[in-house]
Design a protein around this motif. Structure first.
Motif, PDB file in Angstrom:
ATOM      1  N   GLN A 129       0.826  -1.208   0.000  1.00  0.00           N
ATOM      2  CA  GLN A 129       0.000   0.000   0.000  1.00  0.00           C
ATOM      3  C   GLN A 129       0.863   1.262   0.000  1.00  0.00           C
ATOM      4  N   ALA A 130       1.990   1.184   0.733  1.00  0.00           N
ATOM      5  CA  ALA A 130       2.901   2.337   0.747  1.00  0.00           C
ATOM      6  C   ALA A 130       3.436   2.606  -0.655  1.00  0.00           C
ATOM      7  N   VAL A 131       3.765   1.547  -1.370  1.00  0.00           N
ATOM      8  CA  VAL A 131       4.246   1.728  -2.749  1.00  0.00           C
ATOM      9  C   VAL A 131       3.139   2.309  -3.619  1.00  0.00           C
ATOM     10  N   TRP A 132       1.914   1.790  -3.462  1.00  0.00           N
ATOM     11  CA  TRP A 132       0.813   2.316  -4.292  1.00  0.00           C
ATOM     12  C   TRP A 132       0.575   3.791  -4.007  1.00  0.00           C
ATOM     13  N   THR A 133       0.647   4.154  -2.724  1.00  0.00           N
ATOM     14  CA  THR A 133       0.400   5.559  -2.354  1.00  0.00           C
ATOM     15  C   THR A 133       1.429   6.466  -3.009  1.00  0.00           C
ATOM     16  N   GLN A 134       2.688   6.078  -2.908  1.00  0.00           N
ATOM     17  CA  GLN A 134       3.726   6.925  -3.517  1.00  0.00           C
ATOM     18  C   GLN A 134       3.635   6.883  -5.035  1.00  0.00           C
ATOM     19  N   SER A 135       3.234   5.768  -5.562  1.00  0.00           N
ATOM     20  CA  SER A 135       3.130   5.626  -7.012  1.00  0.00           C
ATOM     21  C   SER A 135       2.075   6.568  -7.579  1.00  0.00           C
ATOM     22  N   GLN A 136       0.937   6.671  -6.876  1.00  0.00           N
ATOM     23  CA  GLN A 136      -0.114   7.548  -7.420  1.00  0.00           C
ATOM     24  C   GLN A 136       0.289   9.020  -7.266  1.00  0.00           C
ATOM     25  N   ALA A 153     -11.911  11.249  -8.656  1.00  0.00           N
ATOM     26  CA  ALA A 153     -10.773  10.799  -9.463  1.00  0.00           C
ATOM     27  C   ALA A 153      -9.571  11.708  -9.251  1.00  0.00           C
ATOM     28  N   THR A 154      -9.203  11.900  -7.998  1.00  0.00           N
ATOM     29  CA  THR A 154      -8.025  12.726  -7.715  1.00  0.00           C
ATOM     30  C   THR A 154      -6.827  11.813  -7.529  1.00  0.00           C
ATOM     31  N   GLY A 155      -5.658  12.353  -7.816  1.00  0.00           N
ATOM     32  CA  GLY A 155      -4.442  11.566  -7.641  1.00  0.00           C
ATOM     33  C   GLY A 155      -4.147  10.711  -8.845  1.00  0.00           C
ATOM     34  N   GLY A 156      -2.924  10.231  -8.882  1.00  0.00           N
ATOM     35  CA  GLY A 156      -2.518   9.398 -10.003  1.00  0.00           C
ATOM     36  C   GLY A 156      -2.430  10.200 -11.286  1.00  0.00           C
ATOM     37  N   GLN A 157      -2.068   9.485 -12.348  1.00  0.00           N
ATOM     38  CA  GLN A 157      -1.946  10.156 -13.640  1.00  0.00           C
ATOM     39  C   GLN A 157      -3.294  10.746 -14.060  1.00  0.00           C
ATOM     40  N   LEU A 158      -4.363  10.024 -13.760  1.00  0.00           N
ATOM     41  CA  LEU A 158      -5.697  10.498 -14.113  1.00  0.00           C
ATOM     42  C   LEU A 158      -6.023  11.801 -13.394  1.00  0.00           C
ATOM     43  N   GLY A 159      -5.756  11.851 -12.104  1.00  0.00           N
ATOM     44  CA  GLY A 159      -6.036  13.064 -11.339  1.00  0.00           C
ATOM     45  C   GLY A 159      -5.181  14.228 -11.796  1.00  0.00           C
ATOM     46  N   GLY A 160      -3.919  13.947 -12.123  1.00  0.00           N
ATOM     47  CA  GLY A 160      -3.040  14.996 -12.619  1.00  0.00           C
ATOM     48  C   GLY A 160      -3.548  15.573 -13.927  1.00  0.00           C
ATOM     49  N   LEU A 161      -3.976  14.678 -14.810  1.00  0.00           N
ATOM     50  CA  LEU A 161      -4.485  15.127 -16.110  1.00  0.00           C
ATOM     51  C   LEU A 161      -5.767  15.932 -15.944  1.00  0.00           C
ATOM     52  N   LEU A 162      -6.633  15.470 -15.052  1.00  0.00           N
ATOM     53  CA  LEU A 162      -7.895  16.196 -14.831  1.00  0.00           C
ATOM     54  C   LEU A 162      -7.620  17.598 -14.292  1.00  0.00           C
ATOM     55  N   GLU A 163      -6.635  17.683 -13.400  1.00  0.00           N
ATOM     56  CA  GLU A 163      -6.312  19.003 -12.840  1.00  0.00           C
ATOM     57  C   GLU A 163      -5.787  19.931 -13.942  1.00  0.00           C
TER      58      GLU A 163
END
Lengths: 477, 426
Positions: free
Chosen positions: A74-81, A274-284
């Motif tokens: 989970q720690a890896v997923w959190t940092q990954s997003q 849909a915040t966070g991750g590549q998707l959230g970054g793109l939406l922002e």
């Protein structure tokens, strides 16, 4: 005698157990570099040893233990997003900031400076055709610079939309692949280390695209939620996502672009989740960063605001003057025009009226007193004027542009720093995960030696017991 | 996943990326010479850099404008000095006209010489620099004056003669940098005059309505700055007006009515009418408003007057009027007229010196403005270089140390032990 046979059987059984253990070691070593693979170990349990009750002990192979740590994952997923979001924003902002010249010699500031110089030169010779022609030419260049900046930012917006579509497609694809693995797990493959490696690799990929939380069902299948709220996968039931651009019925800015919305396959709007991750970054980037510059249905955007205010002010000053004193006096004309029905695209539609020529420029100021070159002098002094009519939000026009560029620069710099720090944090999380559940070759080699010795010892016992049994048989005969 | 030192590749690669990014950035700043190429390089420096560049551009143009103004001012100053010499010559000729030996013939010769010098004065009034008539006021495309012997002061004014053109310094302050030929050579009386450039009405001594007895006659003229032409309709009187005074009363009354009905309405007496010694109808303003009046050019009456009604009363220091009156006095052997002209010439000369001093002040102002602009430009350029230019020693040091760090990192990683216990198992 029966104890001899029991010892034989126990030792033979132990050989099988040690073979399995060595098989686990070989599987670990061969999968040491397999993405998502967690080191396995065979649980060895001692059998009951009660000779009085004819229980002769031995070793039994228990469960295969998986060293995977959910907290580490989970720690890896959190940092990954977080990294996914930062990377996306950093890349987009790099494209955006390249549209804003910061030297003052090219692009929009360069052309505005050139127009100011043309106004000033015109003021020296208000009737000179060459000076007037240069003003018209410089005004065209300013309009063109606005058009180019607007078009380029629209292009960045279009690229972000393409990437959004790609990212959503990628999310759906990865979830679909996890679903396929879930099907295999549901058919009894829950303990399979290979399947687990595959599924966790997919989960890490997915975590870079959007924040995920995972729940494990009793049968070993996984449920995946986006941001802990939107069910993407439950066992073998997948919820797909798609993008829409819903247009408002009564937008505040007619003609402005609609924001991107993420919808589920039953058209539930999950954009805010849909915040966070590549998707959230793109939406922002798509829904906030770019519209702040070129507008959308709810705002005009700072670039359009600058274009409109600048054009309106120059036009008003020109129209307040006269082209010829007459009589009758010939009123001044506006040098800039734009589509007033598209306030969200002023920078894109700004132009010079067709047929506008050098003779249409008004140089004569009539109020408060008549000054033959009052208008060009007033226009040339726009950049230094403290008159609120010559400013936007307390800044000169060029100062307002500088604020826009500075703001973009701050965002880009922050995104770059965040990407850098998030990369480090992800590396740390991955290192920690590999420390906990990775394959240590030295450890595996040591275990191999251990099992090898144990196997040899058990083989020796079999050999000794066999000899003892033979001797016993010889005695009988 | 491998653990141990062999599992640290991600950290190693990230570190390499970071070093290579520093190398790339240092290399770019050395190549471009600029520390700030995009906004994120130093967001806090963006606004000052843009402001400095904007101001430098502005100052460069201001300096260029000041050079042009200086050229015009210098030419004007030189021209007025020539005019002073000419006026001195004319004064000398006037004195010669009063000597005991002067007779009609010699005075005629002197008059011819005065007229020739008057022609030179007109040429000076029409001085051109780069194709612009520098004494043309706001109209620099038309020669301000031409010789016109039929005119009372010997010249015809071609342009309104107003000079409102200003020049701006680096701080945005403006000042007038020129005088018009009218202000220098053809000063009006204390009350600004209005001009009917093409007379349409002759009143000498009565309104001529013999062709149409009792019918009103009208004339139309335009007041500068107002949209609608003003039509003045003077009532006709069978047999004409008995006296000039009654005519003028009728004209003034009609004029006041027309002014009141005009757009915007003007008060009675804003423009007053009079007839001069030649019977021409003249108009002048009352000094509360500065405007000119021009005729619409249409033939409004059965009789046209000769063209050439000029401005209102010339001022006492009107140089053209003084020279013209001297020429007339010499031609007509009028010693009293010559003495009057000499006095007028002295006043004209004093006015010319004032005009010359004006240009002296302008040139001083321009010199100071140029120095200020140059100093500001130099300061801003230095400030911008400090903010924008690459610190070359620092950039080169960064490049060198980063290259060293890169090699060291790669070398260190390559030196990591590659053997495990497996390599030693039999």
């Amino acid at each position: 005698m029966s104890s001899l046979f029991a010892a034989l059987q126990t030792s033979a059984n132990a050989l099988g157990v040690f073979e399995k253990a060595m098989g686990t070691v070989q599987n670990n070593v061969t999968n040491a570099s397999t993405p998502g693979y967690a080191a396995q170990s065979l649980e060895l349990t001692a059998r009951p040893f009660q000779p009085g009750n004819n229980l002769w002990g031995g070793v039994a192979a228990g469960n295969t233990l998986d060293s995977r740590n959910q907290f580490a994952e989970q720690a890896v997923w959190t940092q990954s997003q977080l990294l996914g979001s930062a990377k996306q924003k950093s890349a987009a902002l790099a494209s955006i900031e390249s549209q804003f010249d910061v030297t003052g010699t090219s692009g929009l500031p360069g052309m505005m400076n050139k127009l100011s110089s043309a106004f000033s030169a015109w003021g020296t010779s208000p009737d000179d055709v060459t000076a007037r022609t240069q003003v018209v030419s410089a005004a065209k260049d300013v309009a063109q610079a606005f058009n180019t900046a607007f078009a380029n930012l629209q292009s960045v917006q279009s690229q972000s939309e393409t990437q959004l579509a790609g990212t959503v497609g990628q999310i759906n694809q990865v979830v679909s692949e996890i679903k396929t693995i879930n099907e295999q797990i549901g058919q009894g493959g829950g303990k399979d280390a290979g399947l687990q490696a595959q599924i966790y690799t997919k989960l890490q990929t997915l975590s870079g695209l959007t924040p995920i939380t995972v729940q494990t069902a009793p049968n070993g299948t996984l449920s995946v939620l986006m941001n802990g709220q939107v069910q993407l996968l439950t066992g073998t039931e997948q919820t797909t996502l798609h993008i829409a651009y819903p247009t408002s019925a009564n937008p505040a800015i007619p003609g402005g672009s609609a924001s991107a919305a993420i919808l589920t396959d039953n058209n539930q709007d999950v954009t805010v989740k849909a915040t966070g991750g590549q998707l959230g970054g793109l939406l922002e980037v798509r829904n906030s960063t770019i519209p702040a510059l070129i507008g959308d249905q709810s705002q005009s955007g700072s670039l359009n605001q600058l274009a409109k205010s600048f054009a309106d002010r120059v036009n008003n000053i020109l129209k307040a003057g006269v082209i010829a004193a007459g009589p009758p006096p010939v009123p001044g004309k506006a040098v800039f025009t734009y589509d007033t029905s598209l306030l969200g695209a002023v920078a894109g539609t700004l132009t010079i009226p067709p047929g506008f020529g050098a003779g249409d420029l008004a140089a004569i100021q009539t109020t408060p007193t008549t000054v033959n070159n009052g208008i060009p002098n007033q226009l040339a002094n726009l950049q230094n004027s403290s008159d609120p009519a010559d400013q936007i939000a307390g800044s000169t026009f060029s100062g307002f542009y500088a604020k826009i560029a500075t703001n973009v620069g701050n965002q880009a710099s922050a995104a770059n720093d965040l990407q850098s720090s998030q990369t480090d944090l992800l590396n740390q999380a991955e290192n920690l995960r590999s420390e906990v559940s990775g394959v240590d070759l030295n450890e595996q080699a040591a275990k191999l030696l251990e099992y090898q010795k144990a196997y040899e010892a058990s083989s020796k016992i079999i050999s000794v017991v066999n000899q003892m049994t033979s001797e016993l048989m010889d005695l009988i005969h | 996943m491998l653990s141990g030192i062999h599992g640290q590749d991600g950290t190693f690669l990230t570190g390499l990326d970071r070093i290579e990014s520093r190398i790339s950035k240092a290399s770019q700043s050395i190549t471009s010479g600029m520390r700030v190429n995009v906004a994120s390089d130093d967001p806090s420096a963006v606004a000052p850099i843009l402001r400095y560049q904007e101001q430098i551009n502005h100052l460069t143009q201001v300096q260029s404008n000041l050079v042009v103004a200086q050229s015009d001012g210098t030419s004007a100053d030189n021209a007025l000095q020539s005019a002073t010499s000419i006026l001195d010559n004319i004064s000398s000729l006037a004195s010669q006209g009063l000597t005991l030996s002067a007779d009609s013939n010699s005075r005629k010769i002197l008059s011819d010489q005065v007229q020739a010098l008057q022609s030179q004065l007109v040429s000076i009034a029409n001085t051109q620099v780069r194709g612009n008539y520098i004494f043309g006021g706001d109209n620099r495309n038309t020669p301000p004056y031409t010789l016109d012997p039929t005119s009372p002061n010997g010249v015809a004014q071609n342009t309104p003669g107003i000079a409102t053109l200003t020049v701006m310094d680096a701080n945005g302050f403006t000042r007038n940098a020129s005088l018009s030929a009218r202000e220098i050579f053809d000063t009006p009386g204390s009350t600004p005059g209005v001009v009917l450039t093409d007379a349409t009405l002759v009143a000498a001594p009565a309104l001529d309505d013999t062709a149409n007895p009792g019918i009103a006659q009208s004339f139309t003229f335009r007041i500068q700055g107002q949209e609608t032409p003003l039509t003045v309709s003077v009532p006709g009187v069978a047999g004409g007006y008995a006296t000039q005074a009654s005519l003028l009363t009728a004209v003034q009354g009609a004029l006041d009515m027309a002014l009141a009905a005009g757009t915007p309405p003007l008060a009675a007496g804003t423009i007053t009418a009079r007839t001069d010694a030649n019977g021409y109808l003249r108009f002048k303003g009352n000094g509360t408003q500065a405007f000119t009046v021009t005729d619409d050019g249409a033939d409004d009456t059965a009789k046209d007057s000769p063209a050439g009604i000029g401005a209102g009363n010339p001022g006492a220091d009107n140089i053209f009027a003084a020279v013209s009156s001297l020429s007339v006095a010499l031609l007509s052997d009028d010693t009293d007229g010559i003495k009057t002209a000499i006095a007028s010439l002295k006043l004209g000369n004093a006015h010319l010196q004032t005009s010359n001093a004006f240009y002296g002040n302008v040139l001083n102002w321009i010199n100071n403005a140029q120095s200020t602009a140059a100093e500001q430009s130099a300061n801003l350029t230095n400030a911008m270089h400090v903010l924008q230019d690459t610190d070359m020693p620092a950039a080169i040091t960064t490049l060198t140390t980063s290259n060293t760090a890169l090699e060291a990192a790669i070398s260190a990683h390559a030196s990591l032990p590659t053997k495990t216990l497996f390599d030693y198992l039999g």
